[in-house]
Design a protein around this motif. Structure first.
Motif, PDB file in Angstrom:
ATOM      1  N   VAL A 125     -14.813  -0.084   3.549  1.00  0.00           N
ATOM      2  CA  VAL A 125     -13.521  -0.426   3.183  1.00  0.00           C
ATOM      3  C   VAL A 125     -12.740  -1.375   4.208  1.00  0.00           C
ATOM      4  N   ARG A 126     -12.111  -2.407   3.947  1.00  0.00           N
ATOM      5  CA  ARG A 126     -11.304  -3.310   4.988  1.00  0.00           C
ATOM      6  C   ARG A 126      -9.995  -3.214   4.531  1.00  0.00           C
ATOM      7  N   LEU A 127      -9.260  -2.907   5.664  1.00  0.00           N
ATOM      8  CA  LEU A 127      -7.679  -3.133   5.497  1.00  0.00           C
ATOM      9  C   LEU A 127      -7.137  -4.505   6.265  1.00  0.00           C
ATOM     10  N   THR A 128      -6.417  -5.159   5.729  1.00  0.00           N
ATOM     11  CA  THR A 128      -6.289  -6.413   6.051  1.00  0.00           C
ATOM     12  C   THR A 128      -4.599  -6.440   6.764  1.00  0.00           C
ATOM     13  N   GLY A 129      -4.099  -5.279   6.105  1.00  0.00           N
ATOM     14  CA  GLY A 129      -2.346  -5.540   6.491  1.00  0.00           C
ATOM     15  C   GLY A 129      -1.901  -6.538   5.578  1.00  0.00           C
ATOM     16  N   ARG A 130      -0.638  -6.960   6.128  1.00  0.00           N
ATOM     17  CA  ARG A 130       0.254  -8.034   5.380  1.00  0.00           C
ATOM     18  C   ARG A 130      -0.367  -9.455   5.941  1.00  0.00           C
ATOM     19  N   VAL A 131      -0.547 -10.112   4.629  1.00  0.00           N
ATOM     20  CA  VAL A 131      -1.195 -11.721   4.690  1.00  0.00           C
ATOM     21  C   VAL A 131      -0.225 -12.551   4.359  1.00  0.00           C
ATOM     22  N   ASP A 132      -0.480 -13.935   4.686  1.00  0.00           N
ATOM     23  CA  ASP A 132       0.484 -14.770   3.887  1.00  0.00           C
ATOM     24  C   ASP A 132      -0.046 -15.214   2.350  1.00  0.00           C
ATOM     25  N   VAL A 137       0.781  -1.146   0.011  1.00  0.00           N
ATOM     26  CA  VAL A 137      -0.071  -0.072   0.013  1.00  0.00           C
ATOM     27  C   VAL A 137       1.079   1.214  -0.140  1.00  0.00           C
ATOM     28  N   THR A 138       1.036   2.058  -1.235  1.00  0.00           N
ATOM     29  CA  THR A 138       1.840   2.984  -1.236  1.00  0.00           C
ATOM     30  C   THR A 138       1.047   4.142  -1.957  1.00  0.00           C
ATOM     31  N   GLN A 139       1.666   5.301  -1.862  1.00  0.00           N
ATOM     32  CA  GLN A 139       0.965   6.476  -2.291  1.00  0.00           C
ATOM     33  C   GLN A 139       0.847   6.492  -3.696  1.00  0.00           C
ATOM     34  N   HIS A 140       1.784   5.733  -4.399  1.00  0.00           N
ATOM     35  CA  HIS A 140       2.120   5.885  -5.990  1.00  0.00           C
ATOM     36  C   HIS A 140       0.837   4.809  -6.390  1.00  0.00           C
ATOM     37  N   LYS A 141      -0.039   4.223  -5.891  1.00  0.00           N
ATOM     38  CA  LYS A 141      -0.853   3.189  -6.179  1.00  0.00           C
ATOM     39  C   LYS A 141      -2.192   3.976  -6.603  1.00  0.00           C
ATOM     40  N   ARG A 142      -2.213   5.282  -6.188  1.00  0.00           N
ATOM     41  CA  ARG A 142      -3.505   6.100  -6.678  1.00  0.00           C
ATOM     42  C   ARG A 142      -4.801   5.649  -5.714  1.00  0.00           C
ATOM     43  N   PHE A 143      -4.553   5.445  -4.689  1.00  0.00           N
ATOM     44  CA  PHE A 143      -5.882   4.934  -3.883  1.00  0.00           C
ATOM     45  C   PHE A 143      -6.937   6.278  -3.531  1.00  0.00           C
ATOM     46  N   GLY A 144      -6.253   7.543  -3.822  1.00  0.00           N
ATOM     47  CA  GLY A 144      -7.151   8.609  -3.815  1.00  0.00           C
ATOM     48  C   GLY A 144      -8.038   8.685  -5.019  1.00  0.00           C
ATOM     49  N   GLU A 145      -7.531   8.222  -6.159  1.00  0.00           N
ATOM     50  CA  GLU A 145      -8.587   8.342  -7.518  1.00  0.00           C
ATOM     51  C   GLU A 145      -9.332   6.862  -7.379  1.00  0.00           C
ATOM     52  N   VAL A 146      -9.014   5.817  -6.930  1.00  0.00           N
ATOM     53  CA  VAL A 146      -9.805   4.615  -6.621  1.00  0.00           C
ATOM     54  C   VAL A 146     -11.068   4.885  -5.656  1.00  0.00           C
ATOM     55  N   LEU A 147     -10.693   5.471  -4.694  1.00  0.00           N
ATOM     56  CA  LEU A 147     -11.707   6.016  -3.732  1.00  0.00           C
ATOM     57  C   LEU A 147     -12.734   6.875  -4.209  1.00  0.00           C
ATOM     58  N   ALA A 148     -12.082   7.891  -4.947  1.00  0.00           N
ATOM     59  CA  ALA A 148     -13.165   8.973  -5.630  1.00  0.00           C
ATOM     60  C   ALA A 148     -14.029   8.185  -6.659  1.00  0.00           C
ATOM     61  N   PHE A 207       2.461   5.219   4.608  1.00  0.00           N
ATOM     62  CA  PHE A 207       1.227   5.851   3.583  1.00  0.00           C
ATOM     63  C   PHE A 207       0.123   5.465   4.446  1.00  0.00           C
ATOM     64  N   ASP A 208      -0.395   6.578   5.259  1.00  0.00           N
ATOM     65  CA  ASP A 208      -1.611   6.248   5.921  1.00  0.00           C
ATOM     66  C   ASP A 208      -2.796   6.403   5.072  1.00  0.00           C
ATOM     67  N   VAL A 209      -3.331   5.364   4.287  1.00  0.00           N
ATOM     68  CA  VAL A 209      -4.372   5.214   3.310  1.00  0.00           C
ATOM     69  C   VAL A 209      -5.603   5.405   4.343  1.00  0.00           C
ATOM     70  N   ARG A 210      -5.850   5.217   5.416  1.00  0.00           N
ATOM     71  CA  ARG A 210      -7.028   5.388   6.245  1.00  0.00           C
ATOM     72  C   ARG A 210      -7.592   6.758   6.183  1.00  0.00           C
ATOM     73  N   LEU A 211      -6.612   7.977   6.105  1.00  0.00           N
ATOM     74  CA  LEU A 211      -6.852   9.224   6.029  1.00  0.00           C
ATOM     75  C   LEU A 211      -7.664   9.474   4.611  1.00  0.00           C
ATOM     76  N   GLU A 212      -7.330   8.950   3.679  1.00  0.00           N
ATOM     77  CA  GLU A 212      -7.941   9.048   2.302  1.00  0.00           C
ATOM     78  C   GLU A 212      -9.363   8.304   2.366  1.00  0.00           C
ATOM     79  N   ILE A 213      -9.531   7.115   3.026  1.00  0.00           N
ATOM     80  CA  ILE A 213     -10.416   6.436   3.057  1.00  0.00           C
ATOM     81  C   ILE A 213     -11.612   7.358   3.695  1.00  0.00           C
ATOM     82  N   ALA A 214     -11.270   7.858   4.988  1.00  0.00           N
ATOM     83  CA  ALA A 214     -12.273   8.731   5.556  1.00  0.00           C
ATOM     84  C   ALA A 214     -12.644   9.880   4.980  1.00  0.00           C
ATOM     85  N   ALA A 215     -11.578  10.621   4.074  1.00  0.00           N
ATOM     86  CA  ALA A 215     -11.885  11.774   3.386  1.00  0.00           C
ATOM     87  C   ALA A 215     -12.985  11.409   2.448  1.00  0.00           C
ATOM     88  N   ALA A 216     -13.025  10.229   1.771  1.00  0.00           N
ATOM     89  CA  ALA A 216     -13.876   9.783   0.720  1.00  0.00           C
ATOM     90  C   ALA A 216     -15.386   9.438   1.286  1.00  0.00           C
TER      91      ALA A 216
END
Length: 261
Positions: A234-241, A185-196, A219-228
Motif C-alpha cells: 500500500v502506498r499513501l500519498t496524502g493530499r496531492v495537487d 480518506v475517511t472511515q465511511h469509505k470502507r477501507f477495511g472492506e477494501v483491504l480485506a 482517521f488513521d488508515v495505516r492501522l487497518e493496513i497493518a492489520a490486513a
C-alpha cells in the motif's frame, strides 16, 4: 458565496460575485427570477441552510444525507436545539428523542435511518440530484416533491501521455497491477472492506499495489493496513495537487471508491 473569492477566472469574469448576506435584501427587491442553491453534506455549505428555509428556491442536492452538516452546525455553534428541531421535523414520531440521544452521546448519528434532507425538500420549489439512487430516495421521502435527475457535469480528463510514462513519473512499476482509491480518506469509505478483499487477492499470489490518494486527517488508515498485513503493498500519498491526482487516476487499473451506506 461565503467569505471567499472563487479561484476560477472564467467564473469571475463571467458573473458578478456577491456575499450571501446580500441575498435577502436583493431578493426582496425582486432582482432575481429564481434562486439556485448548491447544497452538500459539508461544513462549507452551512451558511446556505437558513437561507434555503428563508428564501425557498431550487436546490441541487449533492448528498442525500445531511446529518454531518446539521449536527456539525449544532455542535460548533452550540445550538443543539437546531439539530433537535431538524430531527423532530424529519421524524414526528420519535425524532426528538433520537436527536437528544445523539446530542448527549447515547447513540451514534443515524446516517442510514435519517438523511435529514426532508425540510430542504419540503420547502424547495424543486430539487435536482446527480444519481437515480438519490432521485428514488427523495421521491420516497416526499412523493409530491418536484425532483429532477441531472448527470454531474464533470468533463472527462484528456490524457496526452501514455500510461507507462505516467506510472514511471509517479514511481510505479509500468507492468504492475495498480488499484487506487482517490479522495478524502475517511472511515465511511470502507477501507477495511477494501483491504480485506485485497488481502484475499494477495493470498493468490497476485502482484499488485494499492494506492490511496488523498488527505488523511482524523482517521488513521495505516492501522487497518497493518492489520490486513498489506503494509508492503500500500502506498499513501496524502493530499496531492489536481494534476498529480489525475495522473494517479490514469495510472490505475482499477479504482475503488466505496461509501457507507
Amino acid at each position: 458565496v461565503d467569505d471567499y473569492e472563487p479561484s476560477d477566472p472564467l467564473l469571475k469574469w463571467s458573473f458578478p460575485i456577491r456575499d450571501y448576506r446580500d441575498l435577502p435584501w436583493r431578493h426582496a427587491e425582486g432582482r432575481y427570477d429564481a434562486v439556485l442553491y448548491q447544497l452538500g453534506n459539508s461544513p462549507v455549505h452551512r451558511y446556505q441552510w437558513p437561507l434555503i428555509h428563508r428564501i425557498p428556491g431550487f436546490v441541487v442536492l449533492h448528498d442525500l444525507v445531511l446529518q454531518h452538516l446539521v449536527a456539525g452546525m449544532a455542535v460548533d455553534q452550540r445550538r443543539p436545539g437546531d439539530y433537535l428541531r431538524a430531527m423532530a421535523y424529519a421524524h414526528p414520531g420519535g425524532g426528538l428523542r433520537i436527536g437528544w440521544e445523539v446530542m448527549t452521546g447515547q447513540r451514534s448519528i443515524p446516517f442510514t435511518e435519517s438523511p435529514l434532507c426532508q425540510s430542504v425538500v419540503d420547502v424547495s420549489l424543486g430539487v435536482l440530484v446527480h444519481s437515480r439512487f438519490v432521485e428514488r430516495a427523495v421521491t420516497a421521502l416526499q412523493p409530491r416533491a418536484a425532483v429532477g435527475y441531472v448527470p454531474m457535469g464533470i468533463p472527462v480528463p484528456h490524457w496526452a501521455a501514455a500510461k507507462t510514462t505516467v506510472r514511471r513519473g509517479l514511481g510505479l512499476h509500468p507492468d504492475r497491477f495498480i488499484v487506487a482509491s482517490l479522495g478524502e480518506v475517511t472511515q465511511h469509505k470502507r477501507f477495511g472492506e477494501v483491504l480485506a478483499a485485497l488481502r484475499q487477492l494477495a493470498a493468490t499470489g497476485a502482484d499488485f499495489v494499492y494506492v490511496i490518494v488523498g488527505n488523511n486527517e482524523g482517521f488513521d488508515v495505516r492501522l487497518e493496513i497493518a492489520a490486513a498485513g498489506l503494509t508492503d503493498r500500500v502506498r499513501l500519498t496524502g493530499r496531492v495537487d489536481r494534476a498529480t491526482f489525475e495522473r494517479y487516476l490514469q495510472a490505475a487499473d482499477v479504482c475503488i471508491n466505496l461509501r457507507y451506506p
